[in-house]
Design an enzyme around this catalytic site. Structure first.
Site, short mmCIF file in Angstrom:
data_model
loop_
_atom_site.label_atom_id
_atom_site.label_comp_id
_atom_site.label_asym_id
_atom_site.label_seq_id
_atom_site.Cartn_x
_atom_site.Cartn_y
_atom_site.Cartn_z
N TRP A 180 0.83 -1.20 0.00
CA TRP A 180 0.00 0.00 0.00
C TRP A 180 0.87 1.25 0.00
O TRP A 180 0.51 2.28 -0.60
CB TRP A 180 -0.91 0.00 1.23
CG TRP A 180 -1.74 1.23 1.40
CD1 TRP A 180 -3.00 1.46 0.92
CD2 TRP A 180 -1.39 2.44 2.11
NE1 TRP A 180 -3.44 2.71 1.27
CE2 TRP A 180 -2.47 3.33 2.00
CE3 TRP A 180 -0.26 2.84 2.82
CZ2 TRP A 180 -2.46 4.60 2.59
CZ3 TRP A 180 -0.24 4.10 3.39
CH2 TRP A 180 -1.32 4.96 3.28
N HIS A 181 2.03 1.18 0.65
CA HIS A 181 2.88 2.35 0.77
C HIS A 181 3.57 2.73 -0.54
O HIS A 181 3.97 3.88 -0.72
CB HIS A 181 3.94 2.13 1.86
CG HIS A 181 3.42 2.24 3.25
ND1 HIS A 181 2.79 1.19 3.88
CD2 HIS A 181 3.40 3.27 4.13
CE1 HIS A 181 2.43 1.57 5.09
NE2 HIS A 181 2.77 2.84 5.26
N GLY A 182 3.75 1.79 -1.43
CA GLY A 182 4.39 2.14 -2.68
C GLY A 182 4.64 0.95 -3.57
O GLY A 182 4.70 -0.19 -3.12
#
Length: 479
Positions: free
Chosen positions: A325-327
């Site tokens: 989700w962060h990248g």
């Protein structure tokens, strides 16, 4: 528009005055005004991507109405799938398309097969991971009949695009925030003062600590081979405080700004670096995202009420998805996987000792546990910050050498000392206010007013003296 920009310093008081001075007599007018202000706030960065927010808003609003209108299981599931495909589809296309294409090509190259595939020159829309999750949770909650869908379009639109938390959270649930858009708001002086205090503390963390830590972090992570191990240790330490001060600083500003307009957002950080275990850390770090994954991924998978192997798979899956989700990078996936392993090890050790629910005692044992937890969390941040897995392992390799016990080779010792002083101030103040929603809420509250206001003036002075002259974006804008 950045919270730490001149533009926002002008935008906020104008919006505040118009909101309370012109639109205060009508809830509908207030909500419309919030929508306009929020679209202006977001469009200041790039107005082209406003259509994504509008799309998510329209789809989930009408999905909610449809879920109330239709009662057959098939129709309701179809509507939920529509919401999921729309929100996740938008997120995957803009954030992960190139990652999947490049990974697909690289996977074939490992077997000696060279294939060509086109990537797109996509710009990642700011805040896309946040508002898609917020609107998606609304549809899921309506589908589960946990909340009633709203028929108030402007209230729902304002809930989706509310500018204080639009681009980096907290990720709010409709059950908590949406009703606040459906009732009359009255200006409360005490809430306004409280909001300004929280904004001030957030700006101090962002502009004085995070941005100054970032100067060293950028140099050290880009040129780790040129520095001693002791300097690289400081680099890890500085990134740990950079990402915390940056993101929790954003959350403080967002929550504080919301208070100025009569809204209460959820607490997103609860002094996570004072946690005595990885499990506790994830109960205190980015709370809105952690609880989102808990409620919409972990529990539906069975949570801990399954067999051992299934439980382990659930934890691994949730943390890996959270990392992703962060990248769109293998560094984030590995970071999530690493935390999953740490979480599982901690879980089984604590369960064996039967101290999962023990009360916290602030003694020598607690200090050691906090230091160990902070150390492993900081080590994991290396993967989060590195440009690639190769760079992360190079940094780690350079981190452990005989120069670990040398004096860090920085030339500007004065600036370094000042930064370490501010980090110490952060730790002391946050320790004093560890039981409060934010650290300075009750600091000097029972003292002479002059002392309290002198402290606020000192924070403003530090911001004016030591803030970066450039308007540095918040780290989580890239997610």
């Amino acid at each position: 528009m950045l919270f730490n920009s001149v533009d926002f310093a002008l935008f906020l008081p104008i919006v505040f005055l118009l909101y309370w001075g012109v639109t205060h007599k009508s809830i509908k007018l207030q909500n419309i005004f919030i929508v306009v202000a929020s679209y202006l706030f977001y469009g200041w960065w790039d107005w082209h991507f406003l259509f994504l927010i509008v799309t998510s808003t329209l789809v989930d609003f009408f999905v909610g109405i449809g879920l109330k209108k239709y009662h057959s299981v098939k129709s309701r599931k179809a509507l939920l799938v529509l919401s999921i495909i729309t929100n996740v589809g938008i997120l995957v296309f803009f954030k992960y398309y190139n990652f999947f294409v490049e990974s697909f090509v690289n996977a074939f190259s490992l077997f000696g097969k060279d294939i060509s595939a086109s990537t797109l020159n996509l710009i990642l829309p700011v805040g896309i991971s946040f508002y898609t999750f917020q609107t998606l949770s609304y549809s899921i909650d309506v589908y589960k009949r946990n909340i009633e869908p709203t028929t108030n379009f402007f209230a729902f639109t304002a809930f989706v695009c509310f500018f204080p938390q639009l681009v980096a959270g907290p990720i709010e649930r409709a059950k908590h925030l949406l009703p606040q858009f459906q009732k009359k708001r009255h200006f409360n002086y005490n809430d306004g003062v409280d909001g300004l205090k929280q904004i001030l503390w957030g700006l101090f963390k962002k502009m004085v600590i995070a941005d100054n830590c970032g100067r060293y972090v950028d140099i050290l992570f880009s040129n780790s081979s040129d520095y001693s191990s002791s300097s690289l240790v400081l680099g890890v330490l500085f990134f740990s405080f950079q990402i915390y001060a940056d993101f929790s600083g954003y959350s403080d500003i967002a929550i504080g700004v919301a208070k100025l307009f009569g809204f209460k957002l959820k607490q997103n950080f609860a002094t996570p670096y004072f946690s005595k275990s990885i499990i506790e850390f994830w109960q205190r770090w980015h709370i809105s995202l952690s609880t989102w994954f808990r409620d919409y991924v972990y529990i539906p998978l069975g949570g801990s009420k399954v067999g051992t192997s299934r439980f382990i798979c659930n934890i691994l899956l949730v943390f890996i998805i959270s990392g992703f989700w962060h990248g769109a990078s293998w560094t984030f996936i590995f970071w999530g996987f690493f935390h999953a392993i740490l979480y599982l090890i901690t879980y089984y050790i604590m369960r064996k000792r039967k101290d999962l629910a023990k009360a916290k005692v602030y003694g020598f044992k607690y200090v050691i546990q906090v230091l160990i937890t902070f150390s492993v969390v900081s080590f994991a941040w290396i993967f989060f910050r590195a440009e690639s897995l190769d760079n992360a392992f190079v940094y780690i390799g350079n981190l452990f050498s005989v120069s670990l016990f040398s004096i860090p080779n920085f030339t500007d010792i004065r600036s370094l000392s000042v930064l370490l002083f501010f980090i110490s101030v952060l730790l002391i103040v946050e320790w004093r206010g560890r039981e409060e929603p934010y650290a300075i809420k009750l600091l000097f509250y029972n003292r002479i007013k002059m002392i309290r206001w002198s402290f606020y003036a000192l924070l403003l002075f530090f911001i004016g003296m030591y803030a970066n002259t450039d308007e540095v974006p918040f780290i989580y804008f890239q997610f």
